[in-house]
Design a protein around this motif. Structure first.
Motif, PDB file in Angstrom:
ATOM      1  N   THR A 217       0.792  -1.229   0.000  1.00  0.00           N
ATOM      2  CA  THR A 217       0.000   0.000   0.000  1.00  0.00           C
ATOM      3  C   THR A 217       0.823   1.276   0.000  1.00  0.00           C
ATOM      4  O   THR A 217       0.277   2.351  -0.271  1.00  0.00           O
ATOM      5  CB  THR A 217      -0.928   0.050   1.231  1.00  0.00           C
ATOM      6  OG1 THR A 217      -0.138   0.231   2.411  1.00  0.00           O
ATOM      7  CG2 THR A 217      -1.743  -1.239   1.361  1.00  0.00           C
ATOM      8  N   GLY A 218       2.105   1.191   0.362  1.00  0.00           N
ATOM      9  CA  GLY A 218       2.916   2.399   0.485  1.00  0.00           C
ATOM     10  C   GLY A 218       2.639   3.173   1.759  1.00  0.00           C
ATOM     11  O   GLY A 218       3.152   4.286   1.937  1.00  0.00           O
ATOM     12  N   ILE A 219       1.850   2.588   2.673  1.00  0.00           N
ATOM     13  CA  ILE A 219       1.601   3.231   3.967  1.00  0.00           C
ATOM     14  C   ILE A 219       2.705   2.819   4.933  1.00  0.00           C
ATOM     15  O   ILE A 219       3.001   1.631   5.083  1.00  0.00           O
ATOM     16  CB  ILE A 219       0.223   2.824   4.531  1.00  0.00           C
ATOM     17  CG1 ILE A 219      -0.893   3.317   3.615  1.00  0.00           C
ATOM     18  CG2 ILE A 219       0.044   3.377   5.948  1.00  0.00           C
ATOM     19  CD1 ILE A 219      -2.282   2.837   4.009  1.00  0.00           C
ATOM     20  N   ALA A 220       3.321   3.797   5.580  1.00  0.00           N
ATOM     21  CA  ALA A 220       4.388   3.515   6.531  1.00  0.00           C
ATOM     22  C   ALA A 220       3.850   2.736   7.732  1.00  0.00           C
ATOM     23  O   ALA A 220       2.719   2.963   8.179  1.00  0.00           O
ATOM     24  CB  ALA A 220       5.028   4.816   7.000  1.00  0.00           C
ATOM     25  N   THR A 221       4.658   1.821   8.251  1.00  0.00           N
ATOM     26  CA  THR A 221       4.310   1.054   9.440  1.00  0.00           C
ATOM     27  C   THR A 221       5.483   1.105  10.413  1.00  0.00           C
ATOM     28  O   THR A 221       6.617   1.394  10.025  1.00  0.00           O
ATOM     29  CB  THR A 221       3.978  -0.413   9.084  1.00  0.00           C
ATOM     30  OG1 THR A 221       5.076  -0.966   8.338  1.00  0.00           O
ATOM     31  CG2 THR A 221       2.698  -0.510   8.260  1.00  0.00           C
TER      32      THR A 221
ATOM     33  N   GLY B 108       5.083 -10.129  -0.919  1.00  0.00           N
ATOM     34  CA  GLY B 108       6.489  -9.792  -0.749  1.00  0.00           C
ATOM     35  C   GLY B 108       7.120  -9.231  -2.004  1.00  0.00           C
ATOM     36  O   GLY B 108       8.293  -9.498  -2.284  1.00  0.00           O
ATOM     37  N   ASP B 109       6.354  -8.442  -2.757  1.00  0.00           N
ATOM     38  CA  ASP B 109       6.835  -7.916  -4.046  1.00  0.00           C
ATOM     39  C   ASP B 109       7.623  -6.619  -3.818  1.00  0.00           C
ATOM     40  O   ASP B 109       7.106  -5.511  -3.992  1.00  0.00           O
ATOM     41  CB  ASP B 109       5.661  -7.684  -4.984  1.00  0.00           C
ATOM     42  CG  ASP B 109       6.108  -7.499  -6.430  1.00  0.00           C
ATOM     43  OD1 ASP B 109       7.303  -7.195  -6.641  1.00  0.00           O
ATOM     44  OD2 ASP B 109       5.267  -7.648  -7.343  1.00  0.00           O
ATOM     45  N   VAL B 110       8.871  -6.775  -3.434  1.00  0.00           N
ATOM     46  CA  VAL B 110       9.730  -5.627  -3.149  1.00  0.00           C
ATOM     47  C   VAL B 110       9.998  -4.825  -4.424  1.00  0.00           C
ATOM     48  O   VAL B 110      10.068  -3.593  -4.400  1.00  0.00           O
ATOM     49  CB  VAL B 110      11.055  -6.085  -2.503  1.00  0.00           C
ATOM     50  CG1 VAL B 110      12.028  -4.921  -2.352  1.00  0.00           C
ATOM     51  CG2 VAL B 110      10.788  -6.731  -1.146  1.00  0.00           C
ATOM     52  N   LEU B 111      10.139  -5.502  -5.538  1.00  0.00           N
ATOM     53  CA  LEU B 111      10.450  -4.804  -6.792  1.00  0.00           C
ATOM     54  C   LEU B 111       9.304  -3.896  -7.219  1.00  0.00           C
ATOM     55  O   LEU B 111       9.511  -2.776  -7.683  1.00  0.00           O
ATOM     56  CB  LEU B 111      10.772  -5.819  -7.890  1.00  0.00           C
ATOM     57  CG  LEU B 111      11.937  -6.776  -7.598  1.00  0.00           C
ATOM     58  CD1 LEU B 111      12.234  -7.641  -8.811  1.00  0.00           C
ATOM     59  CD2 LEU B 111      13.179  -5.994  -7.175  1.00  0.00           C
ATOM     60  N   ASN B 112       8.069  -4.356  -7.044  1.00  0.00           N
ATOM     61  CA  ASN B 112       6.911  -3.524  -7.375  1.00  0.00           C
ATOM     62  C   ASN B 112       6.799  -2.347  -6.407  1.00  0.00           C
ATOM     63  O   ASN B 112       6.466  -1.226  -6.805  1.00  0.00           O
ATOM     64  CB  ASN B 112       5.629  -4.343  -7.327  1.00  0.00           C
ATOM     65  CG  ASN B 112       4.406  -3.526  -7.703  1.00  0.00           C
ATOM     66  OD1 ASN B 112       4.263  -3.085  -8.840  1.00  0.00           O
ATOM     67  ND2 ASN B 112       3.517  -3.318  -6.733  1.00  0.00           N
ATOM     68  N   PHE B 113       7.089  -2.592  -5.120  1.00  0.00           N
ATOM     69  CA  PHE B 113       7.091  -1.516  -4.139  1.00  0.00           C
ATOM     70  C   PHE B 113       8.081  -0.434  -4.541  1.00  0.00           C
ATOM     71  O   PHE B 113       7.767   0.765  -4.501  1.00  0.00           O
ATOM     72  CB  PHE B 113       7.453  -2.064  -2.758  1.00  0.00           C
ATOM     73  CG  PHE B 113       7.796  -1.008  -1.747  1.00  0.00           C
ATOM     74  CD1 PHE B 113       6.803  -0.276  -1.114  1.00  0.00           C
ATOM     75  CD2 PHE B 113       9.126  -0.726  -1.440  1.00  0.00           C
ATOM     76  CE1 PHE B 113       7.122   0.718  -0.181  1.00  0.00           C
ATOM     77  CE2 PHE B 113       9.456   0.260  -0.515  1.00  0.00           C
ATOM     78  CZ  PHE B 113       8.450   0.984   0.111  1.00  0.00           C
TER      79      PHE B 113
ATOM     80  N   LYS C 166       9.259   0.269  -7.532  1.00  0.00           N
ATOM     81  CA  LYS C 166       8.812   0.947  -8.756  1.00  0.00           C
ATOM     82  C   LYS C 166       7.661   1.918  -8.478  1.00  0.00           C
ATOM     83  O   LYS C 166       7.626   3.035  -8.997  1.00  0.00           O
ATOM     84  CB  LYS C 166       8.383  -0.096  -9.784  1.00  0.00           C
ATOM     85  CG  LYS C 166       7.897   0.477 -11.099  1.00  0.00           C
ATOM     86  CD  LYS C 166       7.506  -0.645 -12.058  1.00  0.00           C
ATOM     87  CE  LYS C 166       7.003  -0.095 -13.378  1.00  0.00           C
ATOM     88  NZ  LYS C 166       6.596  -1.191 -14.301  1.00  0.00           N
ATOM     89  N   LYS C 167       6.739   1.496  -7.613  1.00  0.00           N
ATOM     90  CA  LYS C 167       5.516   2.270  -7.392  1.00  0.00           C
ATOM     91  C   LYS C 167       5.684   3.391  -6.375  1.00  0.00           C
ATOM     92  O   LYS C 167       5.062   4.452  -6.502  1.00  0.00           O
ATOM     93  CB  LYS C 167       4.409   1.323  -6.934  1.00  0.00           C
ATOM     94  CG  LYS C 167       3.018   1.926  -6.929  1.00  0.00           C
ATOM     95  CD  LYS C 167       1.971   0.857  -6.685  1.00  0.00           C
ATOM     96  CE  LYS C 167       0.562   1.446  -6.744  1.00  0.00           C
ATOM     97  NZ  LYS C 167      -0.477   0.397  -6.511  1.00  0.00           N
ATOM     98  N   TYR C 168       6.550   3.161  -5.343  1.00  0.00           N
ATOM     99  CA  TYR C 168       6.566   4.101  -4.225  1.00  0.00           C
ATOM    100  C   TYR C 168       7.893   4.825  -3.983  1.00  0.00           C
ATOM    101  O   TYR C 168       7.907   5.927  -3.448  1.00  0.00           O
ATOM    102  CB  TYR C 168       6.149   3.389  -2.933  1.00  0.00           C
ATOM    103  CG  TYR C 168       4.746   2.849  -2.982  1.00  0.00           C
ATOM    104  CD1 TYR C 168       3.653   3.717  -2.995  1.00  0.00           C
ATOM    105  CD2 TYR C 168       4.508   1.480  -3.041  1.00  0.00           C
ATOM    106  CE1 TYR C 168       2.353   3.225  -3.055  1.00  0.00           C
ATOM    107  CE2 TYR C 168       3.211   0.985  -3.092  1.00  0.00           C
ATOM    108  CZ  TYR C 168       2.136   1.860  -3.108  1.00  0.00           C
ATOM    109  OH  TYR C 168       0.858   1.374  -3.169  1.00  0.00           O
ATOM    110  N   ILE C 169       9.033   4.214  -4.336  1.00  0.00           N
ATOM    111  CA  ILE C 169      10.308   4.872  -4.011  1.00  0.00           C
ATOM    112  C   ILE C 169      11.255   4.986  -5.196  1.00  0.00           C
ATOM    113  O   ILE C 169      12.369   5.508  -5.049  1.00  0.00           O
ATOM    114  CB  ILE C 169      11.031   4.164  -2.840  1.00  0.00           C
ATOM    115  CG1 ILE C 169      11.439   2.733  -3.239  1.00  0.00           C
ATOM    116  CG2 ILE C 169      10.170   4.159  -1.593  1.00  0.00           C
ATOM    117  CD1 ILE C 169      12.366   2.087  -2.225  1.00  0.00           C
ATOM    118  N   GLN C 170      10.851   4.501  -6.350  1.00  0.00           N
ATOM    119  CA  GLN C 170      11.649   4.601  -7.568  1.00  0.00           C
ATOM    120  C   GLN C 170      13.084   4.093  -7.369  1.00  0.00           C
ATOM    121  O   GLN C 170      13.278   2.978  -6.950  1.00  0.00           O
ATOM    122  CB  GLN C 170      11.617   6.040  -8.100  1.00  0.00           C
ATOM    123  CG  GLN C 170      10.285   6.426  -8.720  1.00  0.00           C
ATOM    124  CD  GLN C 170       9.200   6.674  -7.686  1.00  0.00           C
ATOM    125  OE1 GLN C 170       9.402   7.419  -6.735  1.00  0.00           O
ATOM    126  NE2 GLN C 170       8.045   6.064  -7.870  1.00  0.00           N
TER     127      GLN C 170
END
Length: 337
Positions: free
Chosen positions: A123-127, A221-226, A228-232
């Motif tokens: 989700t890109g929400i910080a935890t 656990g899709d770190v690569l998508n995270f 690309k989508k949230y931190i480039q």
């Protein structure tokens, strides 16, 4: 872009057990923690799951997830604070309503770290990786643990600095209760593989490696998508702690993470103090760290304030961090950008 919740004064805390609940004989510490938080100005809403424990679970995966989802939708609740971790939180992931997750803090460690990491990745929400609810039941709280409130009360666009602890707890003494909960007796010393000062920057991600390794190769656990989508193209700093793994199992887990691409664009790895890390045939954890540092050509910091050997800092999954170590001490500056 990472989304940051914000903890207001006199907030309502939702206590739910997505992994293990609290057995009857330990209900006292849960009540104690609730009363302590109320005395500090918070409202506390206990879910049904926290009061039950059958073998290794508070209740069924579906009921655990339903209660969590309900608390996430409850506008009154600003922080979800499980009593502690457990063993089988992974069972609830398929029932979590990720599409409708509200922007509110979730705080904890151990098995809870799987829920934290998964939510940030999807989700890109910080935890918030930090103390468990029962850890803050003491008459007073040590400086390192107490930072959870200040960190969670940091506004988007602001930053907050934490300092390594002065002392840590060598072993749990359940028969000798402390007004601080923890018995902090041993000198804290953050170490580096290079034995030199280390400065690293990047987006924080992490958790208990025993647990989070199990979402590698899954939709959770899709770190690569995270990335690309949230931190480039920003680098990642991993913070990891080992609860029960031997050195060879730790090594296997790290290699699996590497092969899955979790360490691409990684600027450094930090490992918490551990009650495990048992050597296998003379193969020590320091050798694991050294080999991995050489393979990835990145700095590794270890014996940090994170995990099952308290106290621990509050690390925010998704936050941008600047970490510096010098002479066994360290600072962690987290920027909510």
């Amino acid at each position: 872009m990472i989304k940051y919740p914000f903890l207001k004064e006199r907030a309502t805390i939702g206590v739910t057990a997505p992994s293990s609940g609290v057995s009857n004989e330990l209900h006292g510490i849960l009540i104690e923690a609730g009363n302590r938080m109320k005395s500090r100005g918070f409202d506390v809403l206990f879910g049904d799951t926290v009061w039950t424990q059958n073998k290794v679970r508070s209740t069924s995966a579906k009921i655990r997830a339903d209660e969590f989802n309900k608390m996430m939708q409850d506008e009154k609740i600003q922080l979800i604070f499980p009593p502690w971790g457990g063993e089988l939180l992974i069972e609830v992931l398929e029932y979590i309503d990720f599409k409708n997750i509200k922007q509110k803090w979730i705080l904890g460690y151990s098995d809870t770290s799987l829920l934290l990491l998964t939510i940030t990745l999807k989700t890109g929400i910080a935890t918030a990786h930090g103390p468990n609810f029962v850890d803050i039941r003491g008459e007073y709280t040590d400086e390192t643990t107490a930072m959870w409130k200040s960190v969670l009360s940091t506004k988007k666009g602001e930053s907050i600095k934490q300092y390594s602890s002065k002392k840590f707890q060598k072993e749990w003494q359940f028969d000798n209760p402390s007004p601080c909960v923890f018995h902090l007796t041993e000198q804290t010393y953050w170490k580096t593989i290079s034995n030199n000062e280390v400065k690293i920057q990047g987006r924080l991600l992490g958790g208990c490696i025993d647990i989070i390794r199990h979402i590698i190769g899954t939709p959770y656990g899709d770190v690569l998508n995270f990335r690309k989508k949230y931190i480039q193209d920003e680098p990642i700093i991993w913070f990891l702690e080992n609860c029960e793994l031997s050195t060879t199992d730790l090594r296997r887990s790290l290699i699996q993470m590497k092969l899955a691409g979790w360490f691409r664009h990684c600027s450094g790895i930090m490992f918490g103090r551990s009650p495990a890390n048992s050597p296998v045939n003379g193969y020590t954890v320091e050798e694991v760290y050294k080999e991995f540092s050489e393979e990835l050509q990145i700095p590794i910091i270890y014996n940090i304030d994170c995990g099952h050997v308290p106290p621990q800092m509050t690390f925010i999954n998704g936050a941008y961090a600047e970490i510096e170590t010098r002479n066994g001490q360290a600072t962690v500056l987290q920027k909510f950008i």
